[in-house]
Design a protein around this motif. Structure first.
Motif, PDB file in Angstrom:
ATOM      1  N   TYR A  28       0.808  -1.226   0.000  1.00  0.00           N
ATOM      2  CA  TYR A  28       0.000   0.000   0.000  1.00  0.00           C
ATOM      3  C   TYR A  28       0.844   1.282   0.000  1.00  0.00           C
ATOM      4  O   TYR A  28       0.628   2.179  -0.816  1.00  0.00           O
ATOM      5  CB  TYR A  28      -0.956  -0.012   1.207  1.00  0.00           C
ATOM      6  CG  TYR A  28      -1.777   1.248   1.306  1.00  0.00           C
ATOM      7  CD1 TYR A  28      -2.894   1.436   0.501  1.00  0.00           C
ATOM      8  CD2 TYR A  28      -1.404   2.275   2.171  1.00  0.00           C
ATOM      9  CE1 TYR A  28      -3.615   2.615   0.564  1.00  0.00           C
ATOM     10  CE2 TYR A  28      -2.125   3.453   2.238  1.00  0.00           C
ATOM     11  CZ  TYR A  28      -3.234   3.612   1.437  1.00  0.00           C
ATOM     12  OH  TYR A  28      -3.949   4.785   1.490  1.00  0.00           O
ATOM     13  N   CYS A  63      -9.917   5.349   9.854  1.00  0.00           N
ATOM     14  CA  CYS A  63      -9.496   4.702   8.600  1.00  0.00           C
ATOM     15  C   CYS A  63      -7.987   4.866   8.471  1.00  0.00           C
ATOM     16  O   CYS A  63      -7.455   5.308   7.445  1.00  0.00           O
ATOM     17  CB  CYS A  63     -10.230   5.294   7.398  1.00  0.00           C
ATOM     18  SG  CYS A  63     -12.015   5.101   7.467  1.00  0.00           S
ATOM     19  N   ASP A  85      -9.155   1.247  12.284  1.00  0.00           N
ATOM     20  CA  ASP A  85      -9.358   0.741  10.917  1.00  0.00           C
ATOM     21  C   ASP A  85      -9.970  -0.651  11.038  1.00  0.00           C
ATOM     22  O   ASP A  85      -9.680  -1.372  11.986  1.00  0.00           O
ATOM     23  CB  ASP A  85      -8.020   0.649  10.172  1.00  0.00           C
ATOM     24  CG  ASP A  85      -8.196   0.622   8.667  1.00  0.00           C
ATOM     25  OD1 ASP A  85      -7.802   1.591   8.000  1.00  0.00           O
ATOM     26  OD2 ASP A  85      -8.743  -0.376   8.150  1.00  0.00           O
ATOM     27  N   GLY A 127      -7.967  10.226   6.627  1.00  0.00           N
ATOM     28  CA  GLY A 127      -7.277  10.439   5.357  1.00  0.00           C
ATOM     29  C   GLY A 127      -7.642   9.384   4.334  1.00  0.00           C
ATOM     30  O   GLY A 127      -7.377   8.205   4.537  1.00  0.00           O
TER      31      GLY A 127
HETATM   32  C1  SAM Z   1      -7.116   4.409   1.216  1.00  0.00           C
HETATM   33  S1  SAM Z   1      -6.800   3.797   2.821  1.00  0.00           S
HETATM   34  C2  SAM Z   1      -6.232   5.227   3.662  1.00  0.00           C
HETATM   35  C3  SAM Z   1      -5.314   4.915   4.798  1.00  0.00           C
HETATM   36  C4  SAM Z   1      -4.641   6.097   5.488  1.00  0.00           C
HETATM   37  N1  SAM Z   1      -5.565   6.913   6.226  1.00  0.00           N
HETATM   38  C5  SAM Z   1      -3.821   6.952   4.550  1.00  0.00           C
HETATM   39  O1  SAM Z   1      -3.825   8.170   4.708  1.00  0.00           O
HETATM   40  O2  SAM Z   1      -3.155   6.382   3.689  1.00  0.00           O
HETATM   41  C6  SAM Z   1      -8.446   3.619   3.439  1.00  0.00           C
HETATM   42  C7  SAM Z   1      -8.529   2.853   4.738  1.00  0.00           C
HETATM   43  O3  SAM Z   1      -9.869   2.946   5.212  1.00  0.00           O
HETATM   44  C8  SAM Z   1     -10.216   1.729   5.824  1.00  0.00           C
HETATM   45  N2  SAM Z   1     -11.683   1.598   5.850  1.00  0.00           N
HETATM   46  C9  SAM Z   1     -12.519   1.586   4.791  1.00  0.00           C
HETATM   47  N3  SAM Z   1     -13.787   1.432   5.205  1.00  0.00           N
HETATM   48  C10 SAM Z   1     -13.744   1.369   6.555  1.00  0.00           C
HETATM   49  C11 SAM Z   1     -14.737   1.223   7.558  1.00  0.00           C
HETATM   50  N4  SAM Z   1     -16.037   1.088   7.254  1.00  0.00           N
HETATM   51  N5  SAM Z   1     -14.352   1.217   8.854  1.00  0.00           N
HETATM   52  C12 SAM Z   1     -13.033   1.323   9.192  1.00  0.00           C
HETATM   53  N6  SAM Z   1     -12.047   1.464   8.281  1.00  0.00           N
HETATM   54  C13 SAM Z   1     -12.398   1.477   6.971  1.00  0.00           C
HETATM   55  C14 SAM Z   1      -9.530   0.687   4.950  1.00  0.00           C
HETATM   56  O4  SAM Z   1      -9.368  -0.548   5.620  1.00  0.00           O
HETATM   57  C15 SAM Z   1      -8.215   1.370   4.611  1.00  0.00           C
HETATM   58  O5  SAM Z   1      -7.184   1.012   5.490  1.00  0.00           O
END
Ligand code: SAM
Length: 244
Positions: A28, A63, A85, A127
């Protein structure tokens, strides 16, 4: 990894989204840096600055993924960070980045049902995560509930652009460049096609700000970052009124 449901109209795609991020976890960070051409960390730094004094308090990184924002919160002097998360492998993939001796709690939970007391934190930062959450208004209501009165929510996100030209440019990048690079780096092209599609299927920034106000936030305003692909939205929970 199972097939991903289409973004629009999917009742609850959360289990598939969680599985997708668990699969993407090892690659990632690398994919992020390449896809954003190195801009993503600068956007995150601006998001931390937008938290204001709340960044030194008890903050939820919602998240949180591989913890880039949590690490920056530590550097900003946060007293305690709750990194939330639902994809446990994302949190685990970032855990080594937390500086020794810092109070960062890793919490595996869905953004729509946060295992926290009311008014528990000074700030919430999210984010690039909320557009993946089905029924995002439920997650925003949870953010409002867990914030102390006067607390601040900062959201860094890709919204659907308002202007036609921006829509065209961002749409082409998302449709062609993001899946190609993301697929190459991670080996999971369909996941990056999904992520790109999730931007097209999300809201404009204006719609998001209206949703925040509908969930009780007293003030919500945003701005575009440079280049104008990512945006920052800052919202405030009202102070308790003395008159009540
Ligand atoms: C694109 S990543 C962003 C991660 C980090 N915040 C960044 O800035 O790179 C999105 C994250 O949101 C989490 N996520 C998506 N839907 C979620 C939910 N319903 N509850 C908790 N986490 C969630 C995913 O598991 C993922 O790790």
């Amino acid at each position: 990894m199972g097939g991903l449901a289409p973004v629009a109209g999917a009742a609850d795609r959360a289990p598939q989204v969680r599985e997708m991020f668990d699969t993407l976890a090892p690659s990632y960070d690398r994919a992020n840096r390449i896809i954003s051409m190195g801009l993503d960390q600068g956007w995150r730094r601006q998001a931390i600055a937008a938290l204001g004094p709340a960044a030194q308090g008890e903050v939820m990184d919602l998240c949180a993924g591989t913890l880039d924002l949590s690490v920056m919160l530590c550097a900003a002097g946060a007293r305690r960070v709750h990194a939330v998360d639902f994809a446990e492998k994302m949190l685990q993939a970032g855990a080594h980045k937390i500086p020794a001796g810092r109070d960062v709690q890793l919490v595996t939970a869905d953004a729509r049902a946060l295992p926290f007391e009311d008014s528990a934190v000074d700030g919430v930062i999210a984010g690039f995560g909320l557009r993946n959450v089905p029924e995002v208004h439920r997650a925003l209501a949870e953010c409002h509930r867990v914030l102390r009165p006067g607390g601040r929510l900062v959201v860094l996100e890709f919204f659907v652009p308002e202007g036609l030209l921006a829509r065209l440019l961002q749409g082409s990048y998302n449709r062609f460049v993001m899946p190609a690079i993301g697929g190459l780096v991670s080996g999971f092209g369909p996941a990056y096609r999904y992520l790109a599609g999730s931007i097209d299927a999300f809201m404009t920034r204006g719609e998001f700000e209206r949703t925040l106000r509908a969930q009780g936030f007293a003030a919500a305003s945003g701005r575009e970052m440079f280049p104008p692909v990512a945006s920052l939205v800052v919202a405030q929970k009202a102070e308790v009124s003395d008159a009540s």
